[in-house]
Design a protein around this motif. Sequence first.
Motif, PDB file in Angstrom:
ATOM      1  N   HIS A  51      11.738   8.898   4.086  1.00 27.33           N
ATOM      2  CA  HIS A  51      10.521   8.081   4.060  1.00 27.33           C
ATOM      3  C   HIS A  51      10.692   6.711   3.410  1.00 27.33           C
ATOM      4  N   LEU A  52      11.873   6.414   2.894  1.00 27.27           N
ATOM      5  CA  LEU A  52      12.058   5.079   2.318  1.00 27.27           C
ATOM      6  C   LEU A  52      12.941   4.235   3.239  1.00 27.27           C
ATOM      7  N   SER A  53      12.746   2.920   3.183  1.00 22.13           N
ATOM      8  CA  SER A  53      13.528   2.042   4.056  1.00 22.13           C
ATOM      9  C   SER A  53      14.879   1.734   3.429  1.00 22.13           C
ATOM     10  N   PHE A 113       6.376  -5.663   9.127  1.00 20.02           N
ATOM     11  CA  PHE A 113       5.709  -4.637   9.905  1.00 20.02           C
ATOM     12  C   PHE A 113       5.427  -3.436   9.018  1.00 20.02           C
ATOM     13  N   ASN A 114       4.504  -2.603   9.486  1.00 17.98           N
ATOM     14  CA  ASN A 114       4.364  -1.297   8.853  1.00 17.98           C
ATOM     15  C   ASN A 114       5.599  -0.456   9.196  1.00 17.98           C
ATOM     16  N   ARG A 115       5.945   0.456   8.321  1.00 16.19           N
ATOM     17  CA  ARG A 115       7.042   1.389   8.635  1.00 16.19           C
ATOM     18  C   ARG A 115       6.406   2.762   8.671  1.00 16.19           C
ATOM     19  N   ALA A 149       5.512 -10.346   4.831  1.00 14.59           N
ATOM     20  CA  ALA A 149       6.632  -9.514   5.293  1.00 14.59           C
ATOM     21  C   ALA A 149       6.526  -8.133   4.674  1.00 14.59           C
ATOM     22  N   SER A 150       6.818  -7.128   5.482  1.00 12.57           N
ATOM     23  CA  SER A 150       6.921  -5.770   4.941  1.00 12.57           C
ATOM     24  C   SER A 150       8.017  -5.052   5.709  1.00 12.57           C
ATOM     25  N   THR A 151       8.752  -4.257   5.023  1.00 15.16           N
ATOM     26  CA  THR A 151       9.872  -3.406   5.486  1.00 15.16           C
ATOM     27  C   THR A 151      11.229  -4.053   5.240  1.00 15.16           C
ATOM     28  N   GLY A 152      11.986  -3.355   4.418  1.00 16.97           N
ATOM     29  CA  GLY A 152      13.393  -3.696   4.235  1.00 16.97           C
ATOM     30  C   GLY A 152      13.691  -4.751   3.192  1.00 16.97           C
ATOM     31  N   VAL A 153      12.682  -5.238   2.458  1.00 15.61           N
ATOM     32  CA  VAL A 153      12.992  -6.206   1.394  1.00 15.61           C
ATOM     33  C   VAL A 153      13.299  -5.410   0.127  1.00 15.61           C
ATOM     34  N   GLN A 157       5.922  -8.104   0.754  1.00 15.46           N
ATOM     35  CA  GLN A 157       5.476  -6.831   0.175  1.00 15.46           C
ATOM     36  C   GLN A 157       6.669  -5.932  -0.139  1.00 15.46           C
ATOM     37  N   LEU A 158       6.550  -5.229  -1.243  1.00 18.99           N
ATOM     38  CA  LEU A 158       7.624  -4.331  -1.681  1.00 18.99           C
ATOM     39  C   LEU A 158       7.099  -2.914  -1.802  1.00 18.99           C
ATOM     40  N   CYS A 159       7.918  -1.968  -1.341  1.00 22.44           N
ATOM     41  CA  CYS A 159       7.539  -0.562  -1.523  1.00 22.44           C
ATOM     42  C   CYS A 159       8.782   0.256  -1.874  1.00 22.44           C
ATOM     43  N   ILE A 201      -9.201  -7.446   2.643  1.00 17.47           N
ATOM     44  CA  ILE A 201      -8.986  -6.111   3.224  1.00 17.47           C
ATOM     45  C   ILE A 201      -7.745  -6.166   4.103  1.00 17.47           C
ATOM     46  N   GLU A 202      -6.856  -5.204   3.891  1.00 15.38           N
ATOM     47  CA  GLU A 202      -5.715  -5.064   4.807  1.00 15.38           C
ATOM     48  C   GLU A 202      -6.036  -3.896   5.728  1.00 15.38           C
ATOM     49  N   VAL A 203      -6.016  -4.149   7.019  1.00 13.92           N
ATOM     50  CA  VAL A 203      -6.331  -3.090   7.979  1.00 13.92           C
ATOM     51  C   VAL A 203      -5.027  -2.631   8.599  1.00 13.92           C
ATOM     52  N   ASN A 204      -4.712  -1.386   8.321  1.00 14.44           N
ATOM     53  CA  ASN A 204      -3.459  -0.833   8.817  1.00 14.44           C
ATOM     54  C   ASN A 204      -3.795  -0.097  10.114  1.00 14.44           C
ATOM     55  N   VAL A 205      -3.612  -0.799  11.228  1.00 13.91           N
ATOM     56  CA  VAL A 205      -3.982  -0.210  12.520  1.00 13.91           C
ATOM     57  C   VAL A 205      -2.729   0.432  13.114  1.00 13.91           C
ATOM     58  N   SER A 220       0.842  -1.196   0.000  1.00 12.85           N
ATOM     59  CA  SER A 220       0.000   0.000   0.000  1.00 12.85           C
ATOM     60  C   SER A 220       0.879   1.248   0.000  1.00 12.85           C
ATOM     61  N   SER A 221       0.670   2.113  -0.983  1.00 20.65           N
ATOM     62  CA  SER A 221       1.486   3.336  -1.133  1.00 20.65           C
ATOM     63  C   SER A 221       0.967   4.078  -2.355  1.00 20.65           C
ATOM     64  N   SER A 222       1.614   5.193  -2.704  1.00 24.44           N
ATOM     65  CA  SER A 222       1.164   5.898  -3.914  1.00 24.44           C
ATOM     66  C   SER A 222       1.434   5.069  -5.175  1.00 24.44           C
ATOM     67  N   LYS A 250      -3.566   1.790  -2.034  1.00 26.53           N
ATOM     68  CA  LYS A 250      -3.233   2.866  -1.101  1.00 26.53           C
ATOM     69  C   LYS A 250      -4.322   2.921  -0.032  1.00 26.53           C
ATOM     70  N   SER A 251      -3.945   3.217   1.203  1.00 26.07           N
ATOM     71  CA  SER A 251      -4.937   3.194   2.292  1.00 26.07           C
ATOM     72  C   SER A 251      -5.907   4.361   2.216  1.00 26.07           C
ATOM     73  N   LEU A 252      -7.115   4.060   2.626  1.00 19.82           N
ATOM     74  CA  LEU A 252      -8.063   5.126   2.935  1.00 19.82           C
ATOM     75  C   LEU A 252      -7.861   5.431   4.417  1.00 19.82           C
TER      76      LEU A 252
HETATM   77  C1  LIG Z   1       5.353   7.044   0.060  1.00 21.04           C
HETATM   78  C2  LIG Z   1       4.801   5.944   0.922  1.00 21.04           C
HETATM   79  C3  LIG Z   1       3.428   5.866   1.120  1.00 21.04           C
HETATM   80  C4  LIG Z   1       2.905   4.845   1.929  1.00 21.04           C
HETATM   81  N1  LIG Z   1       1.551   4.778   2.112  1.00 21.04           N
HETATM   82  C5  LIG Z   1       1.040   3.762   2.858  1.00 21.04           C
HETATM   83  C6  LIG Z   1      -0.368   3.613   3.013  1.00 21.04           C
HETATM   84  O1  LIG Z   1      -1.174   4.384   2.477  1.00 21.04           O
HETATM   85  N2  LIG Z   1      -0.810   2.574   3.772  1.00 21.04           N
HETATM   86  C7  LIG Z   1       0.026   1.669   4.363  1.00 21.04           C
HETATM   87  O2  LIG Z   1      -0.440   0.720   5.025  1.00 21.04           O
HETATM   88  N3  LIG Z   1       1.369   1.778   4.225  1.00 21.04           N
HETATM   89  C8  LIG Z   1       1.877   2.800   3.498  1.00 21.04           C
HETATM   90  N4  LIG Z   1       3.240   2.891   3.348  1.00 21.04           N
HETATM   91  C9  LIG Z   1       4.110   1.872   3.975  1.00 21.04           C
HETATM   92  C10 LIG Z   1       4.469   0.779   2.970  1.00 21.04           C
HETATM   93  O3  LIG Z   1       3.318   0.068   2.533  1.00 21.04           O
HETATM   94  C11 LIG Z   1       5.467  -0.227   3.568  1.00 21.04           C
HETATM   95  O4  LIG Z   1       4.848  -0.934   4.645  1.00 21.04           O
HETATM   96  C12 LIG Z   1       6.729   0.439   4.099  1.00 21.04           C
HETATM   97  O5  LIG Z   1       7.231   1.382   3.162  1.00 21.04           O
HETATM   98  C13 LIG Z   1       7.818  -0.589   4.405  1.00 21.04           C
HETATM   99  O6  LIG Z   1       8.132  -1.384   3.282  1.00 21.04           O
HETATM  100  P1  LIG Z   1       9.465  -1.125   2.381  1.00 21.04           P
HETATM  101  O7  LIG Z   1      10.632  -1.312   3.236  1.00 21.04           O
HETATM  102  O8  LIG Z   1       9.336  -2.114   1.252  1.00 21.04           O
HETATM  103  O9  LIG Z   1       9.344   0.294   1.908  1.00 21.04           O
HETATM  104  C14 LIG Z   1       3.775   3.909   2.548  1.00 21.04           C
HETATM  105  C15 LIG Z   1       5.154   4.010   2.330  1.00 21.04           C
HETATM  106  C16 LIG Z   1       5.676   4.998   1.526  1.00 21.04           C
HETATM  107  C17 LIG Z   1       7.155   5.081   1.335  1.00 21.04           C
END
Ligand SMILES: Cc1cc2nc3c(=O)[nH]c(=O)nc-3n(C[C@H](O)[C@H](O)[C@H](O)COP(=O)(O)O)c2cc1C
Length: 327
Positions: free
Chosen positions: A215-217, A195-197, A242-246, A264-266, A129-133, A21-23, A45-47
């Motif tokens: 804002h990036l990992s 985890f969420n970052r 898995a999320s964060t740092g891959v 998950q990749l972001c 549904i992914e709930v980002n709490v 989830s991201s832009s 992307k999250s609401l």
């Molecule tokens: C620009 C940006 C926007 C993000 N928006 C959301 C979001 O809307 N909802 C959410 O759950 N996580 C959001 N995240 C977090 C990412 O989904 C992800 O969990 C976090 O970046 C860690 O993964 P990574 O190391 O692959 O970046 C966002 C991250 C970035 C960098």
Amino acid sequence: MADLSVSYMGLKLRNPLIVASSSLTGTPAKLKRCEEAGAGAVVLKSLFEEQIEAQTAKLEREGGDYPHPEAADYLRQIGLRLNQDEYLKLVADAKANLAIPVIASLNCVSPKGWTDYAAKLAKAGADAIEVNVAIIASDFDRTAAEVEGAYLKVVEGIRAKVKLPIAVKLGPHFTSLPQTALALRRAGASALVLFNRFYQLDFDIERLALTPGYHLSSPDEIHLPLRWIAILSAQVGCDLSASTGVHDSAGLIKQLLAGAKAVQLCSTLFLKGMDRIKTMLEELGAWMERHGFATIEEFRGKMSQEKSADPLLYERLQYIKVYVGLD
Ligand SMILES: Cc1cc2nc3c(=O)[nH]c(=O)nc-3n(C[C@H](O)[C@H](O)[C@H](O)COP(=O)(O)O)c2cc1C
């Protein structure tokens, strides 16, 4: 050719890579790009609950001072619907245009408002549904049990309304993550995303002002989720993503070995572009062939704590001089 397909929360994915989830997942065109690049699934992307609150507050300000609570309520409803309608359209468009699973994402800090909306997401076609709490435990009067109870209420509320798979995306800050993870599963979570970052806080020491952190990992950030996925995967009783740092195929393989069902990749996609997905999948396939694995299930969790001959190593927290060699 290695078979990269996996099952995540009951969804069939052609491979374990999910665009987080991201832009990168905020418009139909960007979602199509994720699918074309080879992603196994997308999390929209999250609401944001906070975003809706802010929009409602703006509408109220613009609408003037309303003596009647009903009027303010009405405005709040409009505020809620504006954003939510756009989001439902994004879900429906994504479902119409993509063959891969589409996971909608709700950001929650409280259970209010979301439970009925989750049912609408299901109707719009979301596969899950992914709930980002995200609740910051900064209140001196709130105990850990109260904070954790708020997480459970969100999940119970949504579970009561939808049959869809629910993934709960958490930050890493829990005193007893295994207990919380089990409680979330019992409350109805089909998967946990670890985890969420979160948005990072920084100071500008010249202007004495708050600034956003980077804002990036970085790839170094994989270690915390890797440890927890390895500890939880065999025992928590629900899927883990898995999320964060891959950032590369080694990170992907590590998380699968730890027991993740999906990864998950972001940040790496922001830094290196969507073609990263193809490279990582090719490298995963080559690694599997080199190691004689025909499917991901053949090696998934092979390095989890439960499979280890030396499980205490997963719980080591202190540096030991001889290994570090820094002093
Ligand atoms: C620009 C940006 C926007 C993000 N928006 C959301 C979001 O809307 N909802 C959410 O759950 N996580 C959001 N995240 C977090 C990412 O989904 C992800 O969990 C976090 O970046 C860690 O993964 P990574 O190391 O692959 O970046 C966002 C991250 C970035 C960098």
